[in-house]
Design an enzyme around this catalytic site. Structure first.
Site, mmCIF file in Angstrom:
data_model
loop_
_atom_site.group_PDB
_atom_site.id
_atom_site.type_symbol
_atom_site.label_atom_id
_atom_site.label_comp_id
_atom_site.label_asym_id
_atom_site.label_seq_id
_atom_site.Cartn_x
_atom_site.Cartn_y
_atom_site.Cartn_z
ATOM 1 N N ASP A 1 -7.197 4.155 10.231
ATOM 2 C CA ASP A 1 -6.845 3.516 8.964
ATOM 3 C C ASP A 1 -8.037 3.805 8.054
ATOM 4 O OD1 ASP A 1 -5.392 2.050 7.123
ATOM 5 O OD2 ASP A 1 -4.849 0.502 8.573
ATOM 6 N N ASP B 1 -11.278 -0.266 13.389
ATOM 7 C CA ASP B 1 -11.707 -0.366 11.989
ATOM 8 C C ASP B 1 -13.195 -0.725 11.905
ATOM 9 O OD1 ASP B 1 -9.201 0.216 10.930
ATOM 10 O OD2 ASP B 1 -8.561 -1.885 10.970
ATOM 11 N N CYS C 1 -3.842 -17.559 14.956
ATOM 12 C CA CYS C 1 -3.386 -16.774 16.110
ATOM 13 C C CYS C 1 -3.493 -17.656 17.346
ATOM 14 C CB CYS C 1 -4.258 -15.535 16.312
ATOM 15 S SG CYS C 1 -3.985 -14.257 15.066
ATOM 16 N N ARG D 1 -8.831 -8.389 10.292
ATOM 17 C CA ARG D 1 -8.555 -9.346 9.223
ATOM 18 C C ARG D 1 -9.357 -10.636 9.428
ATOM 19 N NH1 ARG D 1 -2.805 -8.363 9.272
ATOM 20 N NH2 ARG D 1 -3.259 -6.296 8.490
ATOM 21 N N LYS E 1 -3.050 4.703 6.985
ATOM 22 C CA LYS E 1 -3.148 5.281 8.327
ATOM 23 C C LYS E 1 -3.042 6.799 8.269
ATOM 24 C CE LYS E 1 -0.819 1.282 10.352
ATOM 25 N NZ LYS E 1 -0.550 0.551 9.090
ATOM 26 N N ARG F 1 0.821 -1.211 0.000
ATOM 27 C CA ARG F 1 0.000 0.000 0.000
ATOM 28 C C ARG F 1 0.852 1.256 0.000
ATOM 29 N NH1 ARG F 1 -4.644 -0.290 3.667
ATOM 30 N NH2 ARG F 1 -5.445 -0.977 1.660
ATOM 31 N N TYR F 2 1.905 1.233 0.796
ATOM 32 C CA TYR F 2 2.774 2.410 0.931
ATOM 33 C C TYR F 2 3.986 2.233 0.028
ATOM 34 C CZ TYR F 2 -0.023 3.023 5.183
ATOM 35 O OH TYR F 2 -1.046 3.170 6.068
ATOM 36 N N CYS G 1 -11.110 -8.318 15.271
ATOM 37 C CA CYS G 1 -10.015 -8.502 14.304
ATOM 38 C C CYS G 1 -10.343 -7.858 12.963
ATOM 39 C CB CYS G 1 -9.739 -9.992 14.108
ATOM 40 S SG CYS G 1 -8.452 -10.303 12.879
ATOM 41 N N CYS H 1 -9.020 -12.156 18.665
ATOM 42 C CA CYS H 1 -9.593 -10.884 19.114
ATOM 43 C C CYS H 1 -10.902 -10.680 18.365
ATOM 44 C CB CYS H 1 -8.655 -9.731 18.777
ATOM 45 S SG CYS H 1 -6.936 -9.993 19.258
ATOM 46 N N ARG I 1 7.235 -0.028 1.707
ATOM 47 C CA ARG I 1 7.134 -1.155 2.648
ATOM 48 C C ARG I 1 5.940 -2.032 2.318
ATOM 49 N NH1 ARG I 1 5.639 3.664 4.365
ATOM 50 N NH2 ARG I 1 4.067 4.032 5.964
HETATM 51 C C1 LIG Z 1 0.217 -0.418 8.979
HETATM 52 C C2 LIG Z 1 0.677 -0.903 7.701
HETATM 53 C C3 LIG Z 1 2.040 -0.838 7.366
HETATM 54 C C4 LIG Z 1 3.094 -0.265 8.296
HETATM 55 O O1 LIG Z 1 2.852 1.090 8.528
HETATM 56 P P1 LIG Z 1 3.847 1.933 9.476
HETATM 57 O O2 LIG Z 1 3.162 3.264 9.626
HETATM 58 O O3 LIG Z 1 5.150 2.018 8.737
HETATM 59 O O4 LIG Z 1 3.973 1.184 10.754
HETATM 60 C C5 LIG Z 1 2.410 -1.291 6.129
HETATM 61 N N1 LIG Z 1 1.508 -1.774 5.251
HETATM 62 C C6 LIG Z 1 0.194 -1.837 5.529
HETATM 63 C C7 LIG Z 1 -0.754 -2.354 4.519
HETATM 64 C C8 LIG Z 1 -0.270 -1.416 6.775
HETATM 65 O O5 LIG Z 1 -1.562 -1.488 7.063
#
Ligand SMILES: *Cc1c(COP(=O)(O)O)cnc(C)c1O
Length: 415
Positions: free
Chosen positions: A355, A318, A150, A159, A362, A137-138, A157, A154, A141
Site C-alpha cells: 500500500d 505498512d 476490535c 489504523r 495498493k 481513494r479508488y 495496526c 494487532c 469503491r
Molecule cells: C484496500 C482498500 C480498498 C479495497 O481494495 P480492493 O483492492 O478492491 O480490495 C478500498 N479502499 C481503500 C481505501 C483501501 O485501502
C-alpha cells in the site's frame, strides 16, 4: 527489472514435517479458564468482558513476560490499547518468546521507537476522507469505517491512530453522513465495511447498516473486513449468519497471519459463514518471525483453503510508527511468493501488495517472470526457472472504432 531474473531460480526449501504439523487443526482449549462454565466461555460478550487489557493481568497469566514486553504493555494504553480475548490468549506459547501469536498481540518496547520514515497514517487515509470515517481513494469503491473497536488489538495496526481510541483521535463516525455520501455518489458500486471490527456491532445495528446500503440502487457489492472469526469465533452465531443471507452479494475478508490461528473453533466459525453463501478471502500481513518463512506461509495458505477461505492479499507491512521490529523485507516477500506460485494450488496464492506510503493505493509486487518482451516475442521463465518463448501476434485493426473519449469516473477528491 526488479531482481536478477536471469540467475537460475533456486528451488525453495520447505520443511515437509513442519508443514504437516502446522496444518493440523487443534482446539484453542480452555487454558487458564478451565473452570469457566461452557456457556460463558462460548458467549462472545463474556469473552470481550474478560479480555486481557492491563499489564497486571498479563503478568498474572504469563510469568514468562520479558522486560521488553513489560515496558511495552505499560506504554500501550497511550498508543494502541492492549486487548486480547481469553480464547486467543490460549494460542500463545508462554515458553517461546518468539511465539508468532504472542508477537502479534503483546506489545514490545520497540513500539515506542519511531523511525524517520514511519507515520501515524501510513496510507494517507485521512487525506482521502470526504466525510469522517469514509475513505474514497479508488474510483468505484469506498472504505466505510464503522467502529474504532476490535476484539483484540494487532500491534502493527495500520489504523492505530484511531483504533481503540488510545491516542486521542476522537473517532465518532456518523453513519448518516457516510451513507448520504454514498447515496450522492453513483460511481460507488462497492462498499467495504471495516474499522475497527464491524462484527463487534450488534446483529441489529449491523443489519440496519447493511439494509440502508442495500437500499441504494448503485451499490452492487458489499463486503466486510473482520478478524472476529480468528479473535472471537464465539461471535459467529447461526443468527448472524442467517442475517448475512439477506444482503447478498456479500463477501468477507478475514485476517490471518499464522496457521496456528486456524483452530478447530475458527474452522467451524468460517464454515458457518461459508454455509451462509458468503465467499471468504484472507488478508495477511508479512511479519518478521511470524510468517516471513516459506514453510509457515505455505501451511497458512493451504490451511485457509481447508477452511473454505481463499487467500486474497499478502501485504507488505505498512510504515506505521513503531513497527520496525515486525517488518520483514520486500526481498523476503518476493522469495515467499516465488515459493508459492506453481508449487501449490493457484487458489492458494495471494497477491502480494505494497500500500504505497502516503496514499498511492495498493500496488502489486511480483517476482519477475518476463525476461524480455519486444514486438516479435516474449521470453519468460516458469516457476522452476526453465525458459520459454511465445511469438507475439500483431494487434491488427480493431473491429470497433475507439470511443470518442474515455473518461473514468473520478474520486471526489480529484475533482
Ligand atoms: C484496500 C482498500 C480498498 C479495497 O481494495 P480492493 O483492492 O478492491 O480490495 C478500498 N479502499 C481503500 C481505501 C483501501 O485501502
Amino acid at each position: 527489472m526488479l531482481q536478477d531474473a536471469e540467475s537460475p531460480v533456486r528451488a525453495p526449501m520447505v520443511d515437509q514435517a513442519r508443514l504437516i504439523a502446522l496444518k493440523r487443526f487443534h482446539p484453542a482449549g480452555r487454558g487458564f479458564w478451565a473452570k469457566v462454565p461452557e456457556q460463558d466461555w462460548n458467549d462472545w460478550h463474556w469473552q470481550l468482558k474478560h479480555r486481557i487489557g492491563s499489564l497486571a493481568q498479563l503478568e498474572r497469566l504469563m510469568p514468562t513476560l520479558t522486560p521488553e514486553e513489560r515496558s511495552g504493555a505499560q506504554l500501550a494504553n497511550h498508543k494502541l490499547s492492549l486487548g486480547i480475548t481469553p480464547y486467543f490468549f490460549n494460542l500463545i506459547d508462554p515458553a517461546d518468546d518468539r511465539c508468532p501469536i504472542r508477537r502479534q498481540v503483546i506489545p514490545q518496547i520497540e513500539e515506542s521507537h519511531t523511525a524517520t520514515w514511519e507515520m501515524t497514517d501510513p496510507c494517507g487515509e485521512d487525506t482521502d476522507s470526504p466525510v469522517p470515517g469514509l475513505v474514497h481513494r479508488y474510483p468505484d469503491r469506498v472504505l466505510f469505517l464503522v467502529t474504532d473497536r476490535c476484539a483484540s488489538y494487532c500491534r502493527y495496526c495500520t489504523r492505530s491512530r484511531l483504533v481503540s481510541n488510545a491516542a486521542g483521535y476522537d473517532f465518532h463516525p456518523q453513519f448518516d453522513q457516510q451513507i448520504d455520501y454514498i447515496r450522492r455518489h453513483p460511481e460507488v458500486r462497492d462498499v467495504l465495511l471495516s474499522g475497527g471490527d464491524p462484527l463487534l456491532l450488534s446483529d441489529e445495528k449491523l443489519e440496519a447498516l447493511l439494509r440502508q446500503l442495500r437500499a441504494i440502487p448503485h451499490v452492487e457489492f458489499l463486503r466486510i473486513g473482520t478478524r472476529i472469526p480468528i479473535f472471537l469465533p464465539q461471535r459467529i452465531t447461526p443468527a448472524l449468519c442467517d442475517m448475512f443471507r439477506r444482503y447478498h452479494p456479500l463477501f468477507m475478508s478475514i485476517h490471518t497471519n499464522h496457521p496456528r490461528e486456524l483452530t478447530t473453533e475458527a474452522r467451524e466459525a468460517l464454515g458457518l459463514i461459508a454455509d451462509a453463501g458468503v465467499p471468504l478471502g484472507n488478508q495477511s500481513v508479512l511479519l518478521r518471525y511470524v510468517n516471513d518463512d516459506l514453510t509457515v506461509m505455505r501451511a497458512l495458505v493451504q490451511k485457509l483453503l481447508m477452511c473454505r477461505v481463499r487467500p486474497y492479499y499478502l501485504y507488505q507491512c505498512d510504515l506505521i510508527a513503531g513497527s520496525a521490529h515486525l517488518r520483514a523485507s520486500v526481498r523476503r516477500g518476493l522469495q515467499i511468493m516465488q515459493g508459492l506460485r506453481g508449487f501449490t494450488s493457484g487458489y492458494a496464492v495471494p497477491q502480494y501488495v505494497i500500500d504505497a506510503p502516503g496514499g498511492g493505493g495498493k500496488v502489486p509486487i511480483n517476482p519477475e517472470y518476463v525476461l524480455s518482451h519486444n514486438k516479435d516475442r516474449v521470453v519468460f521463465r516458469n516457476f522452476q526457472g526453465r525458459i520459454f518463448e511465445y511469438p507475439e501476434a500483431p494487434d491488427g485493426t480493431p473491429l470497433m472504432p475507439p470511443p470518442a473519449h474515455i473518461e473514468e469516473p473520478q474520486c471526489a477528491w480529484e475533482r
